[in-house]
Structures are given as structure tokens and as C-alpha cells.
Design an enzyme around this catalytic site. Structure first.
Site, PDB file in Angstrom:
ATOM      1  N   GLU A 115       0.832  -1.209   0.000  1.00 38.46           N
ATOM      2  CA  GLU A 115       0.000   0.000   0.000  1.00 38.46           C
ATOM      3  C   GLU A 115       0.866   1.257   0.000  1.00 38.46           C
ATOM      4  O   GLU A 115       0.561   2.245  -0.679  1.00 38.46           O
ATOM      5  CB  GLU A 115      -0.932  -0.015   1.225  1.00 38.46           C
ATOM      6  CG  GLU A 115      -1.964  -1.127   1.133  1.00 38.46           C
ATOM      7  CD  GLU A 115      -2.828  -1.241   2.370  1.00 38.46           C
ATOM      8  OE1 GLU A 115      -2.255  -1.500   3.451  1.00 38.46           O
ATOM      9  OE2 GLU A 115      -4.047  -1.062   2.266  1.00 38.46           O
ATOM     10  N   GLU A 154      -3.882  -9.417   3.900  1.00 38.50           N
ATOM     11  CA  GLU A 154      -4.621  -9.079   5.129  1.00 38.50           C
ATOM     12  C   GLU A 154      -5.772 -10.031   5.420  1.00 38.50           C
ATOM     13  O   GLU A 154      -6.064 -10.338   6.578  1.00 38.50           O
ATOM     14  CB  GLU A 154      -5.153  -7.643   5.034  1.00 38.50           C
ATOM     15  CG  GLU A 154      -4.102  -6.562   5.213  1.00 38.50           C
ATOM     16  CD  GLU A 154      -3.341  -6.225   3.946  1.00 38.50           C
ATOM     17  OE1 GLU A 154      -3.445  -6.974   2.952  1.00 38.50           O
ATOM     18  OE2 GLU A 154      -2.641  -5.197   3.947  1.00 38.50           O
TER      19      GLU A 154
HETATM   20  N1  3HC Z   1       4.383  -7.535  11.504  1.00 35.07           N
HETATM   21  C1  3HC Z   1       5.168  -7.927  12.527  1.00 35.07           C
HETATM   22  N2  3HC Z   1       5.969  -9.003  12.495  1.00 35.07           N
HETATM   23  C2  3HC Z   1       5.949  -9.724  11.381  1.00 35.07           C
HETATM   24  C3  3HC Z   1       5.152  -9.385  10.269  1.00 35.07           C
HETATM   25  C4  3HC Z   1       4.350  -8.220  10.361  1.00 35.07           C
HETATM   26  N3  3HC Z   1       3.590  -7.799   9.350  1.00 35.07           N
HETATM   27  N4  3HC Z   1       5.353 -10.296   9.307  1.00 35.07           N
HETATM   28  C5  3HC Z   1       6.252 -11.174   9.789  1.00 35.07           C
HETATM   29  N5  3HC Z   1       6.614 -10.827  11.038  1.00 35.07           N
HETATM   30  C6  3HC Z   1       7.602 -11.501  11.881  1.00 35.07           C
HETATM   31  C7  3HC Z   1       7.213 -12.900  12.259  1.00 35.07           C
HETATM   32  O1  3HC Z   1       6.394 -12.906  13.391  1.00 35.07           O
HETATM   33  C8  3HC Z   1       8.564 -13.535  12.524  1.00 35.07           C
HETATM   34  O2  3HC Z   1       9.002 -13.066  13.775  1.00 35.07           O
HETATM   35  P1  3HC Z   1       9.928 -13.958  14.702  1.00 35.07           P
HETATM   36  O3  3HC Z   1      11.171 -14.214  13.936  1.00 35.07           O
HETATM   37  O4  3HC Z   1      10.099 -13.127  15.918  1.00 35.07           O
HETATM   38  O5  3HC Z   1       9.123 -15.191  14.938  1.00 35.07           O
HETATM   39  C9  3HC Z   1       9.460 -12.888  11.489  1.00 35.07           C
HETATM   40  O6  3HC Z   1       8.769 -11.693  11.100  1.00 35.07           O
HETATM   41  C10 3HC Z   1       9.745 -13.723  10.279  1.00 35.07           C
HETATM   42  O7  3HC Z   1       8.514 -14.195   9.766  1.00 35.07           O
HETATM   43  P2  3HC Z   1       8.437 -15.567   8.975  1.00 35.07           P
HETATM   44  O8  3HC Z   1       9.006 -16.652   9.794  1.00 35.07           O
HETATM   45  O9  3HC Z   1       7.034 -15.701   8.494  1.00 35.07           O
HETATM   46  O10 3HC Z   1       9.443 -15.263   7.755  1.00 35.07           O
HETATM   47  P3  3HC Z   1       9.326 -15.635   6.251  1.00 35.07           P
HETATM   48  O11 3HC Z   1      10.527 -15.098   5.599  1.00 35.07           O
HETATM   49  O12 3HC Z   1       8.974 -17.077   6.107  1.00 35.07           O
HETATM   50  O13 3HC Z   1       8.052 -14.832   5.676  1.00 35.07           O
HETATM   51  C11 3HC Z   1       6.617 -12.969   5.301  1.00 35.07           C
HETATM   52  C12 3HC Z   1       8.036 -13.446   5.638  1.00 35.07           C
HETATM   53  C13 3HC Z   1       6.222 -13.466   3.894  1.00 35.07           C
HETATM   54  C14 3HC Z   1       6.570 -11.477   5.345  1.00 35.07           C
HETATM   55  C15 3HC Z   1       5.633 -13.599   6.313  1.00 35.07           C
HETATM   56  O14 3HC Z   1       6.123 -13.349   7.608  1.00 35.07           O
HETATM   57  C16 3HC Z   1       4.243 -13.066   6.243  1.00 35.07           C
HETATM   58  O15 3HC Z   1       3.428 -13.539   5.457  1.00 35.07           O
HETATM   59  N6  3HC Z   1       3.917 -12.071   7.105  1.00 35.07           N
HETATM   60  C17 3HC Z   1       2.618 -11.533   7.206  1.00 35.07           C
HETATM   61  C18 3HC Z   1       2.449 -10.459   6.197  1.00 35.07           C
HETATM   62  C19 3HC Z   1       1.124  -9.795   6.377  1.00 35.07           C
HETATM   63  O16 3HC Z   1       0.125 -10.410   6.662  1.00 35.07           O
HETATM   64  N7  3HC Z   1       1.115  -8.480   6.164  1.00 35.07           N
HETATM   65  C20 3HC Z   1      -0.065  -7.709   6.284  1.00 35.07           C
HETATM   66  C21 3HC Z   1      -0.037  -7.070   7.611  1.00 35.07           C
HETATM   67  S1  3HC Z   1      -1.533  -6.270   7.944  1.00 35.07           S
HETATM   68  C22 3HC Z   1      -1.408  -4.808   7.161  1.00 35.07           C
HETATM   69  O17 3HC Z   1      -0.459  -4.538   6.492  1.00 35.07           O
HETATM   70  C23 3HC Z   1      -2.546  -3.903   7.432  1.00 35.07           C
HETATM   71  C24 3HC Z   1      -2.578  -2.773   6.491  1.00 35.07           C
HETATM   72  O18 3HC Z   1      -3.393  -3.086   5.389  1.00 35.07           O
HETATM   73  C25 3HC Z   1      -3.115  -1.526   7.135  1.00 35.07           C
END
Ligand code: 3HC
Ligand code: NAI
Length: 692
Positions: free
Chosen positions: A105, A125
Site C-alpha cells: 500500500e 490481510e
Molecule cells: N508484523 C510484525 N511481524 C511480522 C510481520 C508483520 N507484518 N510479518 C512477519 N513478522 C515476523 C514474524 O512474526 C517472525 O518473527 P519472529 O522471527 O520473531 O518469529 C518474522 O517476522 C519472520 O517471519 P516468517 O518466519 O514468516 O518469515 P518468512 O521469511 O517465512 O516470511 C513474510 C516473511 C512473507 C513477510 C511472512 O512473515 C508473512 O506472510 N507475514 C505476514 C504479512 C502480512 O500479513 N502483512 C499484512 C499485515 S496487515 C497490514 O499490512 C494492514 C494494512 O493493510 C493496514
């Protein structure tokens, strides 16, 4: 601040530096706004590049801030994007690794976007029970068109950046290093005006209303209990039908409502629970691992075959050992048949099938497995048989090999003691079907070495399982809890329920399958066999004898076309059985219980709180490392409803004092001995705390 600023000649570079995934937490947001303002104030700067440090551009909003004041603390993500979009100098997002959620975004708020190939582009999301809340639902359709954007938003599935080359999402794909490429792009467009804004693009579609209605119908049919997918469609509909700022407001309102829903809280809990499960407090993340390049499995039965498939699927060669040729042939044939079924469903090509089958070798000789890096035993559940196998493994396996047992009820420490290397012994409790179910309970013996534990945790990831550590106890985490659940289900029959009522009530709560349908599927004889052994050892444990009577009639479940229900040939549907129902009513009379009408609420509470109470014991004894591990076990191995976040999270949601009050009430019923409240539950309830 977790965003840095650097001038490269006349181009400012703002680097998001908030490991591990550059989540857009407050300090990063503030850093971006400061950086943009500084660049705007500096007359020598002509353009601004936003780039991510480490593994990607940004994984999105910092999920840990949700439902905390920091999430809304200015500058909010909306403010950041407004500042970027309205900047008088061009802002370019330079993307590698991933641009997800709020990260994408933010990029969409920039005037230009460049990317290298291989970056994961997503608005995920919806998987957290929310929708993109910082303009994603309004801007993505403007650059990708209504249909592709809606698909991405409703599914949350990532698309690789190179697949989006040529769309309005990317102004240029960069070959080679990202930053030099982005700087050169920035210099090329630095003087161009007006600055392009995604918000100004019109969404063209021949029949948007018709398409949106089709999307609503399709999404409604598959969304189940989750509200977010349908709201994603509504937000995108606003992008098509409303002015940009009005659409933005609709998206915002929907986002704020969704973020408060229990479904979203449960999904976020599951997201973090999955990651927490891989951390073991006394085993540092940098513990050196033992290499796993080859594997062996002992026993080619139901479990052994599935376990071998896991290795083959991960590209690890595996040798399957049996006692007799015909058992081996049967096991290998079943594996091939399973792969063929996957191929028929289009999940595998012929070539992949041959490759995987080719990684599995059968043998009758222990000499053939001695050099394997790990061996998993999946022979009969009988301590004497396990003893023979482990003594043999101790003889033949090379030093340093990991010796694992798939036992579901036996004492892993006793098994370890059959060898002279108990430090190399561990439990790997797969769930049936082992090639499908996500859960792997990893049983840490008293002497299991830390590097063995760390290696098996890592292996779980490689074979795409959710590894959860359990201490040694009868039934480990999952089955020890389910025993209490099944016990209550039996008592409910005695007190007035029939199997279909119990199953329906708990399925309505969200379980994939009620206890009686589940038992019929697994085979009622398995529980019968365990009870005969177990309850001789524990004569004081009360349980309903109806299940034994069922087995005495040979009603073992689906495999005998008769169990708690009747089954028809070629049909897995469960038909209530008059014979069984009569038997249940007669049993109540025999034991002198006056049958009564039991409400669905009582059924659900008794089954679920039985899990919770045993979970509390398990937590207090240190068998589980954390409450969220118990939730992962139930979400990935037992069909507990994801939208409720697992039994312990559910108990927190209900409030532990309410759970305790109900347990005390049930303790006044027929079976007070089954309702001894766990001391941890009592303590946390008194302190007004939760498990998680
Ligand atoms: N916020 C905070 N921490 C996050 C995060 C996020 N968005 N995404 C990942 N992390 C953290 C994980 O908890 C993990 O922490 P840890 O090492 O302390 O356990 C670390 O990052 C690594 O995560 P993964 O083990 O999943 O690492 P990968 O490399 O396998 O994957 C990723 C990375 C593809 C980014 C995956 O973590 C993922 O899918 N994350 C979620 C992404 C997501 O859902 N984003 C949307 C957030 S909501 C949003 O943006 C709202 C907005 O629209 C207003
Ligand atoms: P199974 O009876 O289907 O298979 C066992 C296989 O082991 C048979 O093929 C048998 O020939 C072979 N075998 C027996 N002794 C052997 C020996 N000494 N050497 C080599 N092979 C030998 O049993 P299943 O269901 O696969 O169970 C295996 C183990 O997995 C048990 O410990 C069980 O408790 C556990 N388990 C079973 C689950 C299930 O749902 N079936 C779930 C989780 C664990």
C-alpha cells in the site's frame, strides 16, 4: 528510528530498517515521514527512493501493534502515504523480496514503482481476518484492473513481481542490483511533471456490477464463518463505484470493524502461535544442526508409508524397512497409489510422481539403513516390539544418527533406554494421514540432545509440518487432552444424548468432525485396545463403558460399515443407527441413570472445557512450553475451528473465570471426579489473567 536517510547525489534514499520484515511500526512510519520532509526541504534533492533493508521491501503493518495505541499513533500509515503521495518531488518505491500488505500500500502511494524479479507481491490481510486498510483495496484495482486485484485481495495469495511486469503496478523491472537501478530510474524521471498518482487512474471494466455480484456470490459460498472476504469485495466495489476519497473512507471503516472481530484476533493469534512454536527457550536459534541428507523408516504400515512420503516430497531419499516382503510390497504399492491419486487430482505430474517414488527404496535388511542420518520407527504400538527395533537400531545406525519413534502412547524415555545413546533418541508423533496432516508433535525425552531437538524442529519445516514440542507423558499434548474430550462425550451419551446430537453440536461450534464420527473414521478398536491396557493401569479413572459395548458388537467404524453410525457401501455418510441408539438408552437404564434432555450449549462446554482443563494441567507441568503451542496442536491436528484460535485462546476469549465457573457447575453433576479444576486455571482466573 527504524528508517534511515542518505543522500546519493541529488537523490535521497530512505531505507526501511526494521528487521525481520520491515514491518511498518510507529518508529518506521515516523522515520519515513521525517525522511520525506528532509528531502523536500533540501533544495539539492530532486527525487526520493524508498527501499527496504534485508530480506524485502516490507511485510506490511506491524501486526504486533494491532489493538494497541501505537497502531493509530501518528503518523499513521494513512498519514505516511498521504505525505508520500502529496510530496512535490517524485517518490519511487524500489521493491525486492516482498511488498506485502501495508508495504504494498505504501508502494502504491508512491509516484513510481520499480522492482526486481522474484519479489512476492500480496495483500494478505484477509488471512489475518482483516482487509487492506491503507488504500490497498482502492489503489490495486486501479493498477491491475478489477478482476486480478479482487482475486489477490480476496485470496491474499502472493504473485511474483515478474508476473506483474507490464502492468501499471511497475514502471520498470530492474535487472541486476536494485539500488543502482532505482537511482538511475529516479534520475531519468526526476524533472517530469505532473507527478503521477494511482488515485487518479480510472478503473475500466465492461461489466463491473455484474462481476462484483458474481464475486459476492462466489466468496459468500466459500468464506465460512469469516467476515473479511466478503468485506474485501465491498471495499473493492467502493473503488469502482465511489470517488477515491469516499472509497478510502469505506475501506477504513470496514478495516476498523474487522480488526475488532474475534475471528481476526484468532487468526492473528494463530499466525504468531505458529512462529512461536518453533522457538525453544533453552535451545538457541543458532544451535548447530545435524545434516539430514537421507532417512529411513521402520514399518511400512499406515503411518510408515505416509512418513516416507514426507521425505520423498522434500527431496530426501528414504529407505523403508519391513519384516516381510509382502508387507513391504503392500506398503510400497500404497505409496504409489497415493501419489497416483494426487496426480489424478492434478497436484502432481507423472514426472514428479516417478521422481518421488524413485526416492523411496524398500528393504528387509537393517544393513541397508545404517548410514541414514535419521531413522523413524513406525512399527506396532507394543513396547516389546519397540525394544527389539531400538536395540537393533543402536547396533546398526552410524554414530550421530537421530533415532526417532512415532509412538503415540508409549514412554519415549523408556524407548531411549533400550539404546546406549539416549541423547540421540526423540519422539516424532505424526498424525494420520501422515503425508497430509500438518501437525508433528516432537517429543523431547529427558536426555534428548539439544541439537537433535533443533534438527528435528528444522526438519519439520522442511517437510512442511508444524512442529510443536511436547514433553514425555501419556498421550503427549494432543491425545492426553482428547482423552478427556472423548471421556465427556461418553458421559453425555449416558446422561441423555445420542451420537448425532453430540456431533452436530460440536460441529456447529466449528469442529471439522464430532467425536463419534471421528472415532468411526479412526477405528473404534484403536481406542478399545488402548483402554484395555490403560485403564488396567489406572483403575480409578471412570469412563463410559458404552464404547466397549460397541466394540464387543464388532462395530469398529467405517472399516466394518458399522460404528457409532451405520455406513453404506461406497458412501462415507454417517447414518444414525437404531441399534446403537437403543443400546445407549438401555445402557443408561442398566447403570441407573435417568436420561435427561441435554442442551447443545452444555455439550459444547463440556467437550471444550475438558480440553481446556487438561491443557492447563499440561501447561503447568511444563509438557507444553506455552499455551499457544497447545492451540497449534489443536488447530493443525484435531480440526479445532481456526476462527476460535484454539482451545486455550478460546478459553481466554470466554474469560477464564467463566470457564472455571462452568467447570465447577459440571463438577456438581454425575462425574465430579472428571472435573477437578487445574490449579493453573484457578490461579489465572483469580488473577483475572488469560493463558496466552
Ligand atoms: N508484523 C510484525 N511481524 C511480522 C510481520 C508483520 N507484518 N510479518 C512477519 N513478522 C515476523 C514474524 O512474526 C517472525 O518473527 P519472529 O522471527 O520473531 O518469529 C518474522 O517476522 C519472520 O517471519 P516468517 O518466519 O514468516 O518469515 P518468512 O521469511 O517465512 O516470511 C513474510 C516473511 C512473507 C513477510 C511472512 O512473515 C508473512 O506472510 N507475514 C505476514 C504479512 C502480512 O500479513 N502483512 C499484512 C499485515 S496487515 C497490514 O499490512 C494492514 C494494512 O493493510 C493496514
Ligand atoms: P500398522 O499396523 O499399520 O503398521 C505397522 C507396520 O510395522 C506393519 O506393516 C508391520 O509389518 C511393521 N512391523 C512390525 N514390527 C516390525 C519390525 N520389528 N520391523 C519392521 N517392521 C515391523 O501401524 P500404524 O498405524 O502405522 O502405527 C505405527 C506406529 O505409529 C505405532 O506406534 C502407532 O501407535 C503410531 N501412530 C499411529 C497412528 C495412526 O493413526 N495409525 C497415529 C500416530 C501414531
Amino acid at each position: 528510528m527504524t528508517a534511515t536517510y542518505q543522500a546519493h547525489g541529488d537523490i535521497a534514499v530512505i531505507t526501511l530498517a526494521n528487521p525481520p520484515v520491515n514491518g511498518l511500526g510507529h518508529s518506521t512510519r515516523a522515520g519515513i515521514v521525517d525522511g520525506v520532509n528532509r528531502a523536500l526541504d533540501d533544495a539539492s534533492i530532486k527525487a526520493i527512493v524508498l527501499v527496504g533493508e534485508g530480506k524485502g521491501f516490507s511485510g506490511g503493518a506491524d501486526i504486533r501493534e494491532f489493538n494497541t495505541p501505537k497502531a493509530l499513533q501518528e503518523p499513521s500509515l494513512h498519514t505516511v502515504i498521504r505525505v508520500v503521495e502529496s510530496a512535490a518531488k517524485p517518490v519511487i518505491a524500489a521493491i525486492h523480496g516482498m511488498a506485502m500488505g501495508g508495504g504494498l500500500e505504501l508502494a502504491l502511494g508512491c509516484h513510481y514503482r520499480v522492482a526486481v524479479a522474484g519479489a512476492q507481491i500480496a495483500l494478505p490481510e484477509v488471512k489475518l481476518g482483516i482487509l487492506p486498510g491503507a488504500g490497498g483495496t482502492q489503489r490495486l484495482p486501479r493498477v491491475l484492473g478489477l478482476e486480478q486485484a479482487l482475486n489477490m485481495i480476496v485470496s491474499g495469495t502472493p504473485v511474483r513481481s515478474e508476473k506483474l511486469a507490464g502492468t501499471k503496478l511497475f514502471d520498470q523491472m530492474i535487472d541486476g542490483d536494485l539500488l543502482p537501478g532505482a537511482l538511475s530510474f529516479a534520475r531519468g524521471i526526476a524533472d517530469r511533471r505532473p507527478l503521477p498518482k494511482v488515485r487518479d487512474i480510472r478503473i475500466a471494466h465492461a461489466n463491473a456490477d455484474g462481476y462484483l455480484q458474481f464475486a459476492r456470490n462466489t466468496v459468500r459460498a466459500v468464506a465460512g464463518p469469516f467476515p473479511a472476504p466478503l468485506q474485501c469485495v465491498e471495499a473493492v466495489a467502493a473503488a469502482v463505484g465511489k470517488k477515491f476519497d469516499d472509497g478510502l473512507k469505506i475501506e477504513r471503516d470496514l478495516f476498523l470493524a474487522l480488526v475488532q472481530t474475534p475471528e481476526s484476533k484468532a487468526l492473528r493469534h494463530a499466525f504468531f502461535a505458529e512462529r512461536a512454536a518453533s522457538k525453544i527457550p533453552d535451545v538457541p536459534a543458532d544451535t548447530p544442526l545435524r545434516a539430514i541428507r537421507s532417512a529411513a523408516v521402520i514399518g511400512a504400515g499406515t503411518m510408515g508409508g505416509g512418513i516416507a512420503m514426507n521425505f520423498a516430497n522434500a527431496g530426501i531419499p528414504v529407505t523403508l524397512l519391513e519384516m516381510k516382503q509382502d508387507a513391504l510390497d503392500k506398503g510400497l504399492a500404497t505409496i504409489r497409489k497415493n501419489y497416483e491419486n494426487s496426480m489424478k487430482k492434478g497436484k502432481l505430474t507423472q514426472e514428479q510422481l516417478e521422481q518421488r517414488v524413485g526416492l523411496i527404496t524398500g528393504t528387509l535388511s537393517y544393513e541397508a539403513i545404517g548410514s541414514a542420518d535419521i531413522v523413524i520407527e513406525a512399527v506396532f504400538e507394543d513396547m516389546a516390539v519397540k525394544e527389539t527395533v531400538f536395540r537393533k537400531l543402536d547396533e546398526v545406525m552410524k554414530p550421530g544418527a537421530i533415532l526417532a519413534s512415532n509412538t503415540s502412547t508409549l514412554d519415549v524415555d523408556q524407548i531411549a533406554a533400550f539404546t546406549k545413546r539416549p541423547q540421540d533418541v526423540i519422539g516424532t508423533h505424526f498424525f494420520s494421514p501422515a503425508n497430509v496432516m500438518k501437525l508433528l508433535e516432537i517429543v523431547r525425552g529427558a536426555q534428548t540432545a539439544k541439537d537433535v531437538l533443533a534438527t528435528v524442529m528444522d526438519l519439520a519445516k522442511k517437510i512442511r509440518k508444524t512442529g510443536v514440542v511436547s514433553g514425555v507423558c501419556d498421550g503427549f499434548i494432543g491425545n492426553r487432552m482428547v482423552e478427556q474430550y472423548i471421556r465427556q462425550a461418553g458421559f453425555l451419551l449416558e446422561e441423555g444424548c445420542l451420537p448425532a446430537q453430540v456431533d452436530k453440536a460440536i460441529e456447529k461450534f466449528g469442529f471439522a468432525m464430532g467425536p463419534f464420527r471421528m472415532s468411526d473414521l479412526a477405528g473404534n478398536d484403536i481406542g478399545w485396545y488402548i483402554r484395555k491396557r490403560r485403564y488396567v493401569e489406572k483403575p480409578d479413572v471412570t469412563y463410559s463403558k458404552i464404547a466397549d459395548k460397541l466394540c464387543e458388537r464388532g462395530r469398529f467404524g467405517q472399516k466394518t460399515s458399522a460404528g457409532w453410525y451405520d455406513y453404506k457401501a461406497g458412501d462415507r455418510k454417517a447414518y444414525p443407527s437404531d441399534e446403537v441408539n437403543r443400546m445407549i438408552v438401555e445402557h443408561s437404564a442398566e447403570i441407573g441413570v435417568q436420561r435427561r434432555k441435554v442442551g447443545d450449549e452444555e455439550i459444547v462446554e463440556r467437550l471444550v472445557y475438558a480440553l481446556v482443563n487438561e491443557g492447563a494441567h499440561i501447561l503447568e507441568e511444563g509438557i507444553a512450553l506455552r499455551a499457544s503451542d497447545i492451540d497449534m496442536v489443536y488447530l493443525t491436528g484435531y480440526g479445532f475451528p481456526l476462527f476460535r484460535g484454539g482451545p486455550m485462546f478460546h478459553a481466554d476469549t470466554v474469560g477464564l473465570s467463566n470457564v472455571l465457573m462452568a467447570i465447577r457447575q459440571y463438577a456438581k453433576g454425575q462425574h465430579p471426579e472428571a472435573w477437578k479444576a487445574a490449579p493453573l486455571l484457578e490461579r489465572l482466573a483469580a488473577e483475572g489473567k488469560g493463558f496466552n
